[in-house]
Design a protein around this motif. Structure first.
Motif, PDB file in Angstrom:
ATOM      1  N   PHE A  10       0.845  -1.191   0.000  1.00 12.31           N
ATOM      2  CA  PHE A  10       0.000   0.000   0.000  1.00 12.31           C
ATOM      3  C   PHE A  10       0.883   1.245   0.000  1.00 12.31           C
ATOM      4  N   ASP A  11       0.308   2.344  -0.452  1.00 11.01           N
ATOM      5  CA  ASP A  11       1.031   3.618  -0.498  1.00 11.01           C
ATOM      6  C   ASP A  11       0.712   4.498   0.695  1.00 11.01           C
ATOM      7  N   ASP A  12      -0.513   4.392   1.198  1.00  4.03           N
ATOM      8  CA  ASP A  12      -0.970   5.272   2.270  1.00  4.03           C
ATOM      9  C   ASP A  12      -1.825   4.466   3.242  1.00  4.03           C
ATOM     10  N   VAL A  13      -1.285   4.201   4.420  1.00  2.00           N
ATOM     11  CA  VAL A  13      -2.002   3.365   5.394  1.00  2.00           C
ATOM     12  C   VAL A  13      -3.316   4.001   5.833  1.00  2.00           C
ATOM     13  N   GLU A  14      -3.415   5.307   5.706  1.00  2.93           N
ATOM     14  CA  GLU A  14      -4.648   5.970   6.108  1.00  2.93           C
ATOM     15  C   GLU A  14      -5.801   5.681   5.151  1.00  2.93           C
ATOM     16  N   GLN A  15      -5.467   5.079   4.005  1.00  3.10           N
ATOM     17  CA  GLN A  15      -6.495   4.673   3.044  1.00  3.10           C
ATOM     18  C   GLN A  15      -6.738   3.170   3.085  1.00  3.10           C
ATOM     19  N   GLU A  16      -6.298   2.517   4.156  1.00  4.95           N
ATOM     20  CA  GLU A  16      -6.418   1.056   4.270  1.00  4.95           C
ATOM     21  C   GLU A  16      -7.219   0.680   5.522  1.00  4.95           C
ATOM     22  N   PRO A  17      -8.554   0.783   5.482  1.00  7.80           N
ATOM     23  CA  PRO A  17      -9.374   0.501   6.663  1.00  7.80           C
ATOM     24  C   PRO A  17      -9.264  -0.940   7.154  1.00  7.80           C
ATOM     25  N   ASP A  18      -9.039  -1.885   6.259  1.00  2.78           N
ATOM     26  CA  ASP A  18      -8.948  -3.285   6.690  1.00  2.78           C
ATOM     27  C   ASP A  18      -7.654  -3.540   7.452  1.00  2.78           C
ATOM     28  N   PHE A  19      -6.573  -2.932   7.011  1.00  2.00           N
ATOM     29  CA  PHE A  19      -5.309  -3.004   7.758  1.00  2.00           C
ATOM     30  C   PHE A  19      -5.513  -2.402   9.141  1.00  2.00           C
ATOM     31  N   GLN A  20      -6.136  -1.245   9.202  1.00  2.00           N
ATOM     32  CA  GLN A  20      -6.370  -0.565  10.470  1.00  2.00           C
ATOM     33  C   GLN A  20      -7.215  -1.417  11.414  1.00  2.00           C
ATOM     34  N   LYS A  21      -8.224  -2.079  10.866  1.00  3.66           N
ATOM     35  CA  LYS A  21      -9.093  -2.930  11.687  1.00  3.66           C
ATOM     36  C   LYS A  21      -8.299  -4.073  12.304  1.00  3.66           C
ATOM     37  N   GLY A  22      -7.505  -4.757  11.478  1.00  4.33           N
ATOM     38  CA  GLY A  22      -6.712  -5.865  11.993  1.00  4.33           C
ATOM     39  C   GLY A  22      -5.695  -5.404  13.016  1.00  4.33           C
ATOM     40  N   TYR A  23      -5.077  -4.275  12.745  1.00 10.66           N
ATOM     41  CA  TYR A  23      -4.073  -3.733  13.664  1.00 10.66           C
ATOM     42  C   TYR A  23      -4.704  -3.428  15.014  1.00 10.66           C
ATOM     43  N   SER A  24      -5.866  -2.795  15.004  1.00 13.52           N
ATOM     44  CA  SER A  24      -6.529  -2.403  16.247  1.00 13.52           C
ATOM     45  C   SER A  24      -6.944  -3.613  17.074  1.00 13.52           C
ATOM     46  N   GLU A  25      -7.335  -4.692  16.405  1.00 11.62           N
ATOM     47  CA  GLU A  25      -7.757  -5.895  17.129  1.00 11.62           C
ATOM     48  C   GLU A  25      -6.624  -6.462  17.975  1.00 11.62           C
ATOM     49  N   ILE A  26      -5.412  -6.425  17.444  1.00  9.29           N
ATOM     50  CA  ILE A  26      -4.273  -6.966  18.181  1.00  9.29           C
ATOM     51  C   ILE A  26      -3.713  -5.948  19.171  1.00  9.29           C
ATOM     52  N   SER A  27      -3.651  -4.689  18.770  1.00 11.16           N
ATOM     53  CA  SER A  27      -3.063  -3.671  19.643  1.00 11.16           C
ATOM     54  C   SER A  27      -3.986  -3.301  20.799  1.00 11.16           C
ATOM     55  N   GLY A  28      -5.283  -3.489  20.595  1.00 15.63           N
ATOM     56  CA  GLY A  28      -6.244  -3.141  21.635  1.00 15.63           C
ATOM     57  C   GLY A  28      -6.553  -1.664  21.713  1.00 15.63           C
ATOM     58  N   SER A  29      -6.076  -0.894  20.717  1.00 17.50           N
ATOM     59  CA  SER A  29      -6.311   0.543  20.707  1.00 17.50           C
ATOM     60  C   SER A  29      -6.746   0.973  19.306  1.00 17.50           C
ATOM     61  N   PRO A  30      -7.485   2.070  19.201  1.00 20.25           N
ATOM     62  CA  PRO A  30      -7.863   2.579  17.872  1.00 20.25           C
ATOM     63  C   PRO A  30      -6.628   2.929  17.061  1.00 20.25           C
ATOM     64  N   PHE A  31      -6.703   2.688  15.763  1.00 23.55           N
ATOM     65  CA  PHE A  31      -5.592   3.011  14.877  1.00 23.55           C
ATOM     66  C   PHE A  31      -5.700   4.487  14.502  1.00 23.55           C
ATOM     67  N   VAL A  32      -4.737   5.281  14.938  1.00 22.23           N
ATOM     68  CA  VAL A  32      -4.772   6.727  14.710  1.00 22.23           C
ATOM     69  C   VAL A  32      -3.424   7.197  14.191  1.00 22.23           C
ATOM     70  N   ILE A  33      -3.442   8.036  13.156  1.00 18.59           N
ATOM     71  CA  ILE A  33      -2.233   8.667  12.638  1.00 18.59           C
ATOM     72  C   ILE A  33      -2.337  10.164  12.898  1.00 18.59           C
TER      73      ILE A  33
END
Length: 331
Positions: free
Chosen positions: A258-281
């Motif tokens: 990907f070029d811009d993680v802020e345009q990747e909602p599915d990546f953000q969802k998976g990341y948040s599930e493991i990190s336990g926190s909202p994905f925020v840039i």
């Protein structure tokens, strides 16, 4: 890819190395993996533990010209695989490692064979729906990497010169090392402008208080997906360039993913599930990510010496444009 850092071995040498670590097994085939650009790698098949195939990965030989941060790089990878053993990420298991240089003048290790096909080699067969699932799993995997805390900032080496108390000091040293490597090679880079950009944002870098494991090589050549459906990650490899620092650095290393993680909602969802926190840039994350892109660009420029002249010239022409653009944005 041909590279001055690769060390080739004959079948007889491979046989001796296997016998040292797996004396009860017989080899039936050895084939070289040619995708890599730094290390040599071979798939070995045979009896017992070799039945499903194992991978022999060989680092550069002693005395090979390397960049400063690349010293002992294969030992870093072995250590990171161990750090990730109990994390929710699919990585091969290290089966044996050897840095004695008794068999060959190189560090090497054996690991499980990663099933599947490399993402970059099957990108045209990944449907939009399957890509969403892969991005979700990639986010979970990346968060698993970042769940590992370090005891210092900087590269994962025994040498204390690579360890720092603050991320600003660590990153400044990392950039200084690669710039000095470039100076020794008489590379044409805007050295002072790059140093000034890092110094300008030292306070921003120091906002990172907890050292987290960073892959910094999370691109489509190091991620395997299942060959049947192209919808699940089956393995992630190559952690030799890892360090303890800012997790956001990984979000700029995802070439061909990907070029811009802020345009990747599915990546953000998976990341948040493991990190336990909202994905925020945040805005400061974006500044730091530009610095990490700058660092990666300088590495790509300086390391090009190890490839053939035509390829190296092409890389430099492309990379220097990006460096100038980033300096303009950071200025």
């Amino acid at each position: 890819m041909k590279s001055k850092t690769k060390w080739s071995v004959t079948p007889d040498v491979v046989n001796a190395m296997v016998n040292r670590h797996f004396p009860d097994e017989d080899i039936t085939s050895v084939s070289e993996l040619t995708e890599g650009m730094f290390n040599s790698a071979y798939v070995i098949r045979g009896t017992g533990i070799l039945n499903d195939g194992i991978v022999l990965k060989i680092g550069p030989a002693s005395g090979t010209e390397l960049l400063t941060y690349e010293q002992g790089i294969l030992r870093t990878e072995v250590e990171v695989y161990k750090l990730l053993e109990d994390k929710p990420i699919k990585t091969p298991k290290i089966l044996a490692s050897d840095d004695s240089h008794e068999d060959i003048p190189c560090d090497y290790f054996f690991m499980e064979y990663a099933e599947g096909v490399i993402w970059k080699n099957c990108a045209d067969r990944i449907t939009p729906e399957n890509r969403r699932q892969l991005m979700y799993e990639l986010g979970k995997s990346n968060a698993a990497v970042h769940s590992v805390k370090g005891g210092w900032f900087g590269y994962i080496k025994e040498d204390q010169r690579f360890r720092f108390d603050t991320w600003g000091a660590a990153f400044s040293s990392m950039m200084s090392d690669i710039l000095e490597d470039g100076k020794r090679r008489k590379d044409e880079l805007p050295f002072d402008e790059i140093r000034d950009a890092v110094k300008k944002y030292e306070d921003c870098l120091n906002e990172i208080r907890t050292p987290r494991l960073v892959d910094f090589d999370m691109w489509a050549g190091n991620v395997f997906v299942d060959e049947a459906t192209f919808s699940h990650i089956t393995g992630i490899i190559d952690f030799e360039r890892s360090f303890f620092g800012d997790p956001a650095a990984d979000l700029v290393s995802a070439m061909m993913l990907f070029d811009d993680v802020e345009q990747e909602p599915d990546f953000q969802k998976g990341y948040s599930e493991i990190s336990g926190s909202p994905f925020v840039i945040t805005d400061h994350d974006r500044i730091r990510m530009m610095l990490y892109r700058l660092y990666m660009s300088v590495i790509l420029f300086v390391e090009s010496y190890r490839y053939d002249e035509q390829y190296a010239a092409m890389v430099k022409r492309h990379v220097i444009k990006g460096i100038r653009q980033l300096l303009g944005q950071l200025g």
